[in-house]
Write an enzyme that holds these catalytic residues in place. Structure first.
Site, PDB file in Angstrom:
ATOM      1  N   ASN A 190      11.770  -1.216  35.157  1.00  0.00           N
ATOM      2  CA  ASN A 190      12.583  -0.443  34.214  1.00  0.00           C
ATOM      3  C   ASN A 190      13.751   0.149  35.013  1.00  0.00           C
ATOM      4  O   ASN A 190      13.590   1.124  35.739  1.00  0.00           O
ATOM      5  CB  ASN A 190      11.702   0.672  33.623  1.00  0.00           C
ATOM      6  CG  ASN A 190      12.419   1.469  32.544  1.00  0.00           C
ATOM      7  OD1 ASN A 190      13.614   1.296  32.325  1.00  0.00           O
ATOM      8  ND2 ASN A 190      11.675   2.343  31.876  1.00  0.00           N
ATOM      9  N   ARG A 207      12.414  -4.300  31.320  1.00  0.00           N
ATOM     10  CA  ARG A 207      12.899  -3.606  30.132  1.00  0.00           C
ATOM     11  C   ARG A 207      14.398  -3.852  30.052  1.00  0.00           C
ATOM     12  O   ARG A 207      15.133  -3.558  30.998  1.00  0.00           O
ATOM     13  CB  ARG A 207      12.618  -2.116  30.263  1.00  0.00           C
ATOM     14  CG  ARG A 207      13.082  -1.348  29.053  1.00  0.00           C
ATOM     15  CD  ARG A 207      12.705   0.096  29.159  1.00  0.00           C
ATOM     16  NE  ARG A 207      13.102   0.793  27.957  1.00  0.00           N
ATOM     17  CZ  ARG A 207      12.901   2.071  27.762  1.00  0.00           C
ATOM     18  NH1 ARG A 207      12.286   2.797  28.666  1.00  0.00           N
ATOM     19  NH2 ARG A 207      13.290   2.646  26.637  1.00  0.00           N
ATOM     20  N   HIS A 257      14.270   2.216  21.530  1.00  0.00           N
ATOM     21  CA  HIS A 257      12.889   2.661  21.798  1.00  0.00           C
ATOM     22  C   HIS A 257      11.872   1.707  21.175  1.00  0.00           C
ATOM     23  O   HIS A 257      10.735   2.095  20.883  1.00  0.00           O
ATOM     24  CB  HIS A 257      12.619   4.086  21.250  1.00  0.00           C
ATOM     25  CG  HIS A 257      13.220   5.182  22.084  1.00  0.00           C
ATOM     26  ND1 HIS A 257      13.802   6.307  21.526  1.00  0.00           N
ATOM     27  CD2 HIS A 257      13.325   5.327  23.430  1.00  0.00           C
ATOM     28  CE1 HIS A 257      14.239   7.099  22.500  1.00  0.00           C
ATOM     29  NE2 HIS A 257      13.970   6.532  23.656  1.00  0.00           N
ATOM     30  N   ARG A 311      22.200  14.153  24.946  1.00  0.00           N
ATOM     31  CA  ARG A 311      23.005  13.379  23.980  1.00  0.00           C
ATOM     32  C   ARG A 311      23.133  14.152  22.662  1.00  0.00           C
ATOM     33  O   ARG A 311      22.201  14.847  22.262  1.00  0.00           O
ATOM     34  CB  ARG A 311      22.355  12.019  23.717  1.00  0.00           C
ATOM     35  CG  ARG A 311      22.489  11.078  24.886  1.00  0.00           C
ATOM     36  CD  ARG A 311      21.753   9.777  24.656  1.00  0.00           C
ATOM     37  NE  ARG A 311      20.778   9.530  25.698  1.00  0.00           N
ATOM     38  CZ  ARG A 311      19.751   8.700  25.591  1.00  0.00           C
ATOM     39  NH1 ARG A 311      19.561   8.011  24.477  1.00  0.00           N
ATOM     40  NH2 ARG A 311      18.907   8.551  26.590  1.00  0.00           N
ATOM     41  N   GLU A 320       5.380   2.138  27.321  1.00  0.00           N
ATOM     42  CA  GLU A 320       6.332   1.021  27.249  1.00  0.00           C
ATOM     43  C   GLU A 320       6.052  -0.020  28.338  1.00  0.00           C
ATOM     44  O   GLU A 320       6.198  -1.217  28.112  1.00  0.00           O
ATOM     45  CB  GLU A 320       7.765   1.563  27.383  1.00  0.00           C
ATOM     46  CG  GLU A 320       8.191   2.332  26.139  1.00  0.00           C
ATOM     47  CD  GLU A 320       9.203   3.418  26.418  1.00  0.00           C
ATOM     48  OE1 GLU A 320       8.958   4.260  27.309  1.00  0.00           O
ATOM     49  OE2 GLU A 320      10.240   3.453  25.741  1.00  0.00           O
TER      50      GLU A 320
END
Ligand code: ADP
Length: 405
Positions: free
Chosen positions: A11, A97, A185, A245, A383
């Protein structure tokens, strides 16, 4: 598949690369397997630090020529390091990923030259993440061309979102040029969709909103286990207020900032991705723990705004689903913060949410009170395990499960 073969799950972000090692042979009950080790390098470009655990051994190291380290060097180092420190683990495949799969990739894919150039073409859609993801695949394939590599996308799970709901209220021709909602996601939501039947079979077959509340945060509406909508859209900026964000914003604000405040595209990007959200609102921190511990009014206001926005957008997704059977909390804040879950559930009382306060504080999976009309759950996401599973299955020649779109 030899017993000690591993899948290297990668990742890669802008300043850090995380990796984990999963058994290449299927050995876990739901087919995920337990990681055999993992680690990360962080502070790339500034002051890189490498940390890793394999079996019961822990490694921690600074980088001798820190500033000169780039992503490519790291993958060479990692393969050498694994061969030296974990000679019993042969890397059978790598699973990456990859943030963006565009409209073309509705499932994970084995990477070849054609796929790699397709992923490179998607860089403008995700300029902060995609280049690092692609660089990792390229560096590994140059260094170890015989190791098969699989790209697993954050967008792929959302390809089931109905075509009309992928559109913005812009001229239709712009949608054909890529200006559409993609959702992100997806690996987390896919993992939760796979786990949900074990917790709440009825909600899993019905209408659920999953709240992935981490540093990046979004909601996904699941209908019968498939993505029906996501609060992130064209980019990872949309939707909820996040660590740094901004979340959903009036586009007029952006025009004003460009025209009147002298910001250019790079300045705007920095403001919206790195300086806004909880950090910008509180002037204190992007970390929810710091805000909850602070008595500063701006920190308290930022927390309230975060919860308001989650509740408002759960309601919006419930309208898209035509009702709601359950809400699932996951990721850093969702899994670990009882006060935030409580504040959100309180705002969803009108939708039938009734919290079991003791269960919420204890952090059990079921946090709904006995009479709650809405199911309320805390389900840890994973994940990396999802990537390992996809990689394992693609290598075994099974079709990837995301390809249901
Ligand atoms: P990422 O989006 O980077 O994968 P995570 O899902 O790991 O992030 O979530 C990290 C965030 O979770 C932290 O920035 C912090 O705000 C929040 N967090 C972690 N533990 C707690 C906690 N006990 N209470 C509140 N927030 C927490």
């Amino acid at each position: 598949m030899p017993q000690n073969d591993v899948i290297l799950v990668v990742n890669a972000g802008s300043s850090s690369i995380k990796f984990s090692l999963y058994p290449a042979a299927e050995d876990g009950a739901p087919g995920y397997g337990e990681p055999r080790g993992g680690g990360l390098i962080e502070g790339i470009g500034v002051h890189p630090q490498f940390k890793a655990d394999i079996g019961d051994k822990t490694f921690k190291d600074g980088w001798p020529d820190g500033a000169g380290l780039n992503h490519e060097h790291f993958y060479g180092f990692l393969l050498d390091w694994l061969a030296r420190e974990a000679p019993h683990c042969a890397v059978a495949a790598a699973g990456h990923r990859v943030v963006h799969g565009g409209t073309a990739f509705a499932a994970p894919v084995v990477v070849d030259a054609e796929v790699l150039s397709a992923l490179e073409e998607l860089v403008p859609l995700a300029p902060l993440h995609q280049p690092h993801n692609v660089a990792g695949i390229r560096a590994l394939s140059e260094r170890a061309p015989d190791i098969p590599q699989v790209a697993c996308f954050d967008t792929a799970f959302h390809r089931s979102i109905p075509a009309r709901d992928q559109l913005y209220g812009l001229p239709l021709s712009l949608a054909d040029q890529g200006l559409r909602r993609y959702g992100f996601h997806g690996l987390s939501y896919e993992f939760i969709a796979g786990a949900l039947p074990h917790y709440d079979a009825e909600a899993a077959a019905g209408r659920t909103v999953v709240a992935h509340l981490g540093n990046g945060a979004s909601l996904c509406a699941l209908q019968d286990g498939r993505s029906r909508a996501c609060t992130m859209g064209f980019s990872t900026l949309d939707g909820l207020i996040m660590g740094t964000r901004c979340g959903a914003i009036d586009p007029g604000v952006l025009i004003y900032l460009l025209r009147e405040k002298g910001l250019d595209a790079d300045g705007l990007e920095k403001l919206l991705y790195k300086e806004s959200g909880l950090l910008g609102l509180s002037g204190l921190s992007a970390d929810m723990r710091d805000l909850l511990a602070s008595g500063k009014p701006e920190a308290r206001q930022a927390v309230e705004m975060f919860c308001d926005r989650v509740a408002q957008q759960v309601a919006s997704l419930a309208a898209m689903l035509g009702g709601l059977d359950a809400v699932v909390f996951t990721a850093g804040i969702g899994e670990r913060s009882a006060p935030i879950r409580a504040a959100i559930c309180q705002r969803l009382a009108w939708l039938g949410a009734e919290l079991d306060t003791a269960a919420n504080e204890a952090g059990t999976a079921r946090i709904a009170a006995a009479g709650s009309r809405l199911g309320l759950w805390v389900v840890p996401t994973d994940e990396e395990a999802m990537i390992a599973r996809h990689t394992r299955r693609l290598l075994a020649g099974s079709p990837a499960e995301t390809a249901r779109a």
